[in-house]
Design a protein around this motif. Structure first.
Motif, PDB file in Angstrom:
ATOM      1  N   GLY A 102      47.569  43.611  31.528  1.00 18.58           N
ATOM      2  CA  GLY A 102      47.324  42.184  31.680  1.00 18.58           C
ATOM      3  C   GLY A 102      45.935  41.736  31.264  1.00 18.58           C
ATOM      4  O   GLY A 102      45.063  42.532  30.905  1.00 18.58           O
ATOM      5  N   CYS A 105      41.915  43.179  32.151  1.00 17.98           N
ATOM      6  CA  CYS A 105      41.961  44.516  32.753  1.00 17.98           C
ATOM      7  C   CYS A 105      40.849  45.382  32.175  1.00 17.98           C
ATOM      8  O   CYS A 105      40.399  45.182  31.043  1.00 17.98           O
ATOM      9  N   GLY A 122      49.359  43.949  36.234  1.00 18.99           N
ATOM     10  CA  GLY A 122      49.020  42.551  36.381  1.00 18.99           C
ATOM     11  C   GLY A 122      47.674  42.276  35.726  1.00 18.99           C
ATOM     12  O   GLY A 122      47.203  43.044  34.890  1.00 18.99           O
ATOM     13  N   GLN A 123      47.037  41.193  36.098  1.00 17.61           N
ATOM     14  CA  GLN A 123      45.729  40.851  35.557  1.00 17.61           C
ATOM     15  C   GLN A 123      44.626  41.483  36.416  1.00 17.61           C
ATOM     16  O   GLN A 123      44.815  41.792  37.588  1.00 17.61           O
ATOM     17  N   ASP A 124      43.462  41.688  35.780  1.00 21.41           N
ATOM     18  CA  ASP A 124      42.244  42.111  36.490  1.00 21.41           C
ATOM     19  C   ASP A 124      42.367  43.477  37.160  1.00 21.41           C
ATOM     20  O   ASP A 124      41.704  43.742  38.169  1.00 21.41           O
ATOM     21  N   VAL A 125      43.198  44.357  36.625  1.00 22.18           N
ATOM     22  CA  VAL A 125      43.304  45.720  37.139  1.00 22.18           C
ATOM     23  C   VAL A 125      42.167  46.555  36.555  1.00 22.18           C
ATOM     24  O   VAL A 125      41.814  46.412  35.381  1.00 22.18           O
ATOM     25  N   TRP A 158      54.466  49.833  38.328  1.00 26.50           N
ATOM     26  CA  TRP A 158      53.934  48.470  38.282  1.00 26.50           C
ATOM     27  C   TRP A 158      52.658  48.427  39.107  1.00 26.50           C
ATOM     28  O   TRP A 158      52.658  48.770  40.292  1.00 26.50           O
ATOM     29  N   GLY A 160      49.826  45.998  40.548  1.00 21.64           N
ATOM     30  CA  GLY A 160      49.672  44.576  40.825  1.00 21.64           C
ATOM     31  C   GLY A 160      48.292  44.025  40.515  1.00 21.64           C
ATOM     32  O   GLY A 160      47.313  44.752  40.311  1.00 21.64           O
ATOM     33  N   HIS A 161      48.215  42.709  40.515  1.00 20.36           N
ATOM     34  CA  HIS A 161      47.006  41.960  40.172  1.00 20.36           C
ATOM     35  C   HIS A 161      45.805  42.440  40.989  1.00 20.36           C
ATOM     36  O   HIS A 161      45.863  42.579  42.205  1.00 20.36           O
ATOM     37  N   GLY A 162      44.707  42.717  40.287  1.00 19.74           N
ATOM     38  CA  GLY A 162      43.456  43.023  40.955  1.00 19.74           C
ATOM     39  C   GLY A 162      43.370  44.396  41.596  1.00 19.74           C
ATOM     40  O   GLY A 162      42.403  44.666  42.321  1.00 19.74           O
ATOM     41  N   ALA A 179      49.182  44.064  44.917  1.00 21.78           N
ATOM     42  CA  ALA A 179      48.007  43.359  44.415  1.00 21.78           C
ATOM     43  C   ALA A 179      46.813  43.597  45.330  1.00 21.78           C
ATOM     44  O   ALA A 179      46.930  43.600  46.558  1.00 21.78           O
TER      45      ALA A 179
END
Length: 235
Positions: A102, A105, A122-125, A158, A160-162, A179
């Motif tokens: 995402g 990341c 997700g985003q910001d991993v 999967w 999750g975000h962050g 997340a």
């Protein structure tokens, strides 16, 4: 003072020109097979793309990206401590086929980070296989190097975000990381983990499968991802 009709029209046209120009720049700047930027990677699979712009990108020769993998814009992909380092292993960062990384990341590999096929972020991993040391009380933490500990994420998982994946993490197949979680250590296959530090919340079983033939036939898989290339391009 209100704008004149000419000023409104000019503002609209300038805005549209900027919007269209930025879309074209982002499309043209993406790293894809056939570009010189992709040639700098150890391996860059067919159908894969790294979105433009990136935040940080160096050590591409030690990176290997599979086929049909999407890496979002503003990503950090780094192999080694600096672009000048000559001791980075040849497969420091390996990302498999059909992965989605995402927006924003960060993947910082010093020796070994391996992401298997069909892993979605997700985003910001953030993932790294080494952190700062802190054993010496007389040396600033930022000047101490911690041990290198390989990281692996199993296929079909999967993240999750962050979420933050710390050095030494060994995440199994088809794992769900909630997340905002901070993961370290071994995570068994089919686990759902969450928290800081992340703990196993439960283990998924066949009873959870909503797409089995005797349950919810309308949800049976159709052999392609929800955001597959064929759906986006019609090919």
């Amino acid at each position: 003072m209100s704008e004149t009709r000419f000023q409104v029209l000019r503002r609209r046209l300038v805005n549209e020109a900027i919007q269209q120009g930025w879309r074209r720049v982002r499309k043209a700047g993406g790293i894809a097979p056939g570009t010189m930027a992709a040639d700098r990677f150890g391996t860059f699979g067919d159908g894969s793309i790294v979105g433009f712009p990136t935040a940080t990108l160096y050590g591409e020769k030690q990176m290997h990206i599979g086929e049909e993998t999407l890496i979002g814009c503003w990503a950090t992909l780094a192999a080694g401590y600096t672009p000048e380092q000559t001791t980075v292993p040849p497969r420091a960062l390996v990302i498999g086929d059909r992965c989605v990384i995402g927006l924003r990341c960060g993947i910082v590999a010093h020796e070994s980070i391996e992401i298997d096929d069909d892993v979605w972020f997700g985003q910001d991993v953030f993932i790294t296989d080494a952190n700062h040391g802190f054993d010496d009380l007389d040396i600033p933490i930022g000047q101490q190097l911690g041990p290198h500990q390989p990281v692996r994420i199993g296929s079909g998982s999967w993240i999750g975000h962050g979420a933050v994946i710390l050095p030494g993490s060994q995440i199994g197949r088809h794992v769900i990381v909630a997340a905002g979680s901070v993961v370290r250590g071994e995570v068994p296959d089919y686990s759902v983990v969450g928290g800081v530090p992340a703990k196993v919340i439960r283990t998924r079983t066949r009873d959870d499968d909503r797409t089995r033939p005797d349950a919810h036939p309308e949800l049976r898989p159709r052999g392609e991802y929800a955001f597959s290339r064929s759906k986006l391009t019609g090919r």
